[in-house]
Design a protein around this motif. Structure first.
Motif, PDB file in Angstrom:
ATOM      1  N   VAL A  79      90.240  22.418 -69.712  1.00 54.86           N
ATOM      2  CA  VAL A  79      89.920  21.796 -68.425  1.00 54.86           C
ATOM      3  C   VAL A  79      89.768  20.282 -68.598  1.00 54.86           C
ATOM      4  N   GLU A  80      89.107  19.877 -69.670  1.00 55.56           N
ATOM      5  CA  GLU A  80      88.900  18.438 -69.859  1.00 55.56           C
ATOM      6  C   GLU A  80      90.214  17.728 -70.185  1.00 55.56           C
ATOM      7  N   GLU A  81      91.126  18.396 -70.854  1.00 59.51           N
ATOM      8  CA  GLU A  81      92.449  17.814 -71.080  1.00 59.51           C
ATOM      9  C   GLU A  81      93.147  17.577 -69.738  1.00 59.51           C
ATOM     10  N   ALA A  82      93.075  18.569 -68.857  1.00 58.14           N
ATOM     11  CA  ALA A  82      93.655  18.396 -67.522  1.00 58.14           C
ATOM     12  C   ALA A  82      92.927  17.304 -66.748  1.00 58.14           C
ATOM     13  N   ALA A  83      91.596  17.265 -66.855  1.00 65.12           N
ATOM     14  CA  ALA A  83      90.813  16.259 -66.135  1.00 65.12           C
ATOM     15  C   ALA A  83      91.200  14.844 -66.571  1.00 65.12           C
ATOM     16  N   ARG A  84      91.358  14.645 -67.879  1.00 68.16           N
ATOM     17  CA  ARG A  84      91.765  13.316 -68.369  1.00 68.16           C
ATOM     18  C   ARG A  84      93.133  12.941 -67.823  1.00 68.16           C
ATOM     19  N   GLU A  85      94.056  13.891 -67.830  1.00 68.21           N
ATOM     20  CA  GLU A  85      95.402  13.609 -67.330  1.00 68.21           C
ATOM     21  C   GLU A  85      95.395  13.263 -65.841  1.00 68.21           C
ATOM     22  N   LEU A  86      94.410  13.799 -65.126  1.00 66.17           N
ATOM     23  CA  LEU A  86      94.306  13.535 -63.690  1.00 66.17           C
ATOM     24  C   LEU A  86      93.394  12.343 -63.383  1.00 66.17           C
ATOM     25  N   GLY A  87      92.985  11.622 -64.426  1.00 60.10           N
ATOM     26  CA  GLY A  87      92.235  10.381 -64.221  1.00 60.10           C
ATOM     27  C   GLY A  87      90.744  10.540 -64.056  1.00 60.10           C
ATOM     28  N   GLU A  88      90.200  11.721 -64.390  1.00 60.67           N
ATOM     29  CA  GLU A  88      88.764  11.940 -64.245  1.00 60.67           C
ATOM     30  C   GLU A  88      88.023  11.486 -65.510  1.00 60.67           C
ATOM     31  N   SER A  89      86.844  10.934 -65.337  1.00 63.33           N
ATOM     32  CA  SER A  89      85.989  10.563 -66.465  1.00 63.33           C
ATOM     33  C   SER A  89      85.267  11.799 -66.990  1.00 63.33           C
ATOM     34  N   LEU A  90      85.211  11.929 -68.301  1.00 65.05           N
ATOM     35  CA  LEU A  90      84.565  13.102 -68.898  1.00 65.05           C
ATOM     36  C   LEU A  90      83.048  12.979 -68.816  1.00 65.05           C
ATOM     37  N   ARG A  91      82.392  14.110 -68.766  1.00 68.60           N
ATOM     38  CA  ARG A  91      80.959  14.159 -68.560  1.00 68.60           C
ATOM     39  C   ARG A  91      80.295  15.011 -69.640  1.00 68.60           C
ATOM     40  N   ILE A  92      79.007  14.820 -69.798  1.00 69.42           N
ATOM     41  CA  ILE A  92      78.170  15.695 -70.621  1.00 69.42           C
ATOM     42  C   ILE A  92      77.476  16.671 -69.684  1.00 69.42           C
ATOM     43  N   PHE A  93      77.411  17.924 -70.085  1.00 72.15           N
ATOM     44  CA  PHE A  93      76.809  18.914 -69.195  1.00 72.15           C
ATOM     45  C   PHE A  93      76.216  20.057 -70.010  1.00 72.15           C
ATOM     46  N   ASP A  94      75.290  20.756 -69.393  1.00 75.13           N
ATOM     47  CA  ASP A  94      74.762  22.012 -69.921  1.00 75.13           C
ATOM     48  C   ASP A  94      75.485  23.161 -69.243  1.00 75.13           C
ATOM     49  N   LEU A  95      75.649  24.238 -69.966  1.00 73.34           N
ATOM     50  CA  LEU A  95      76.361  25.403 -69.437  1.00 73.34           C
ATOM     51  C   LEU A  95      75.620  26.662 -69.889  1.00 73.34           C
ATOM     52  N   ASN A  96      75.305  27.516 -68.940  1.00 73.50           N
ATOM     53  CA  ASN A  96      74.567  28.747 -69.231  1.00 73.50           C
ATOM     54  C   ASN A  96      75.382  29.952 -68.803  1.00 73.50           C
ATOM     55  N   ILE A  97      75.396  30.992 -69.646  1.00 73.42           N
ATOM     56  CA  ILE A  97      76.219  32.178 -69.419  1.00 73.42           C
ATOM     57  C   ILE A  97      75.327  33.415 -69.378  1.00 73.42           C
ATOM     58  N   THR A  98      75.502  34.234 -68.351  1.00 72.30           N
ATOM     59  CA  THR A  98      74.849  35.544 -68.298  1.00 72.30           C
ATOM     60  C   THR A  98      75.908  36.598 -68.005  1.00 72.30           C
ATOM     61  N   SER A  99      75.716  37.787 -68.559  1.00 70.01           N
ATOM     62  CA  SER A  99      76.737  38.822 -68.450  1.00 70.01           C
ATOM     63  C   SER A  99      76.138  40.155 -68.047  1.00 70.01           C
ATOM     64  N   GLU A 100      76.900  40.873 -67.195  1.00 70.56           N
ATOM     65  CA  GLU A 100      76.581  42.258 -66.835  1.00 70.56           C
ATOM     66  C   GLU A 100      77.591  43.234 -67.456  1.00 70.56           C
ATOM     67  N   LEU A 101      78.394  42.738 -68.413  1.00 71.28           N
ATOM     68  CA  LEU A 101      79.499  43.547 -68.924  1.00 71.28           C
ATOM     69  C   LEU A 101      79.169  44.276 -70.216  1.00 71.28           C
ATOM     70  N   ASP A 102      77.875  44.432 -70.500  1.00 69.22           N
ATOM     71  CA  ASP A 102      77.466  45.258 -71.630  1.00 69.22           C
ATOM     72  C   ASP A 102      76.177  45.981 -71.263  1.00 69.22           C
ATOM     73  N   ASP A 103      75.771  46.926 -72.111  1.00 58.37           N
ATOM     74  CA  ASP A 103      74.555  47.675 -71.801  1.00 58.37           C
ATOM     75  C   ASP A 103      73.343  46.949 -72.363  1.00 58.37           C
ATOM     76  N   ASP A 104      72.169  47.556 -72.204  1.00 56.59           N
ATOM     77  CA  ASP A 104      70.934  46.873 -72.583  1.00 56.59           C
ATOM     78  C   ASP A 104      70.864  46.567 -74.075  1.00 56.59           C
ATOM     79  N   SER A 105      71.587  47.336 -74.888  1.00 50.27           N
ATOM     80  CA  SER A 105      71.570  47.111 -76.330  1.00 50.27           C
ATOM     81  C   SER A 105      72.644  46.132 -76.774  1.00 50.27           C
TER      82      SER A 105
END
Length: 363
Positions: free
Chosen positions: A90-116
């Motif tokens: 995505v950032e490669e595409a963003a640079r090509e489209l003239g966007e300035s890169l940013r620093i960010f936090d990213l959090n992931i949660t999933s429902e695609l596994d069981d409790d274990s």
């Protein structure tokens, strides 16, 4: 109080309905359905250091920062290989489209596994790739179509794994029931190696790639049983690929028969012809059984066989879903069949019913 998450995107899991193994070959079809279990990605701006956190992989995390435009990752990036590949493309595409890169936090949660933490086989790698692509396209305000976002996700995926058709990525990106044919992975890698820009590739027609809507079964119910035995898709697909020319295996015939079977399934679904749908599901099961026998790969385990046979006894048409070897089996069955009896027989065999519904079409 910490800053709230500015962006939140969720991507659904998937199930293969038909066409497994053949779909890894360029242009060969499969049918998939997106289901209502999700991976959610949240993003917010950060200052000098970004963080990636996840409830996957026992709550793994990492920090990252920039050296010029490069990402510098600490510590081990392996648990986040698909996320990082998605971030970079995505950032490669963003640079090509003239966007300035940013620093960010990213959090992931999933429902695609069981409790274990055991995966259900619903395509968590694909879903996290799609959710990350879509969230960062929003962060960078990239005006890309859903198909162009799919191409970004596919480019990210082939950076991480050699095999894989991308069908799971397409189902997660578009939702609903889809017919999918795989792009030419070698061509895509050659284009990248030749120095073609990401944005140029997004505007190019990809050999073999297609995604089309399929009508959901009008009078049939989709049931999903989980064997509680996770399977490695890459290992199973790699095993078949390495043995497809050995012994009594007529691989071109398998591909041709699979394509005919999937075409019949799509026609049956679009025409509302339940008998044609049942026939195609049963034929695909037989083709996969033969493939397993001739390559020495266990696709239909004893528990999956029990799942399928009990479904047939109760009036449904059933098969393995995805690479098999464990994970899920699927059933299409009439709403007036003895569904309660089937579910009771699964419970006695320690087969868990996953209460899944279709994630509706998007894009």
């Amino acid at each position: 109080m910490s800053e709230p998450w500015a962006i939140e995107v969720r991507a659904p899991g998937k199930l293969y309905v038909a066409g497994e193994y053949a779909v890894v070959e360029t242009g060969f079809p499969a049918v998939l359905v997106a289901v209502d279990r999700y991976v959610t990605v949240q993003v917010k701006s950060s200052d000098d250091t970004g963080h990636i956190t996840s409830d996957l992989n026992a709550g793994s995390w990492l920090e990252w920062y920039r050296r010029d435009t490069d990402m510098v990752i600490e510590p081990d990036e392996a648990p986040f290989s698909f996320v990082l590949a998605a971030m970079r493309i995505v950032e490669e595409a963003a640079r090509e489209l003239g966007e300035s890169l940013r620093i960010f936090d990213l959090n992931i949660t999933s429902e695609l596994d069981d409790d274990s933490g055991r995966k259900f086989g619903l395509g968590s790698s694909a879903a996290v790739t799609v959710a990350t692509i879509r969230a960062l396209c929003e962060l960078y305000d990239l005006d890309l179509s859903r198909l162009e976002q799919l191409k970004l996700a596919l480019l990210a995926s082939i950076e991480v794994q050699r095999s894989g058709s991308g069908g799971d990525v397409a189902a997660s990106m578009f939702g609903g029931w889809i017919a999918y044919t795989a792009f030419d992975r070698a061509w895509a890698r050659e284009q990248r190696a030749a120095g073609h820009s990401v944005v140029e590739l997004l505007k190019t027609e990809w050999p073999g790639l297609s995604v089309n809507r399929v009508a959901p079964p009008a009078d049939l119910r989709l049931l999903v049983g989980w064997t509680a035995s996770p399977a490695s898709t890459s290992r199973l697909v790699g095993g078949v690929q390495s043995r497809k020319t050995q012994g009594g295996m007529d691989y071109p015939q398998f591909l041709a028969e699979s394509a005919r079977c999937v075409t019949s399934l799509v026609s049956g679904l679009n025409d509302g012809d339940s008998e044609a749908v049942f026939a195609a599901i049963r034929r695909n099961r037989e083709l996969l059984r033969q493939l397993g026998e001739r390559t020495g790969i266990t696709i239909e385990t004893p528990k999956l066989r029990h799942l399928i046979e009990t479904a047939e006894e109760h009036g449904g048409a059933a098969k393995t879903s995805g690479a098999g070897g464990g994970d899920c089996g699927i059933v299409l069955i009439s709403n007036d069949a003895d569904i309660d009896g089937l579910l009771a027989s699964w419970e006695r065999a320690d087969i868990r019913v996953l209460n899944l519904y279709v994630h509706q079409p998007e894009g």
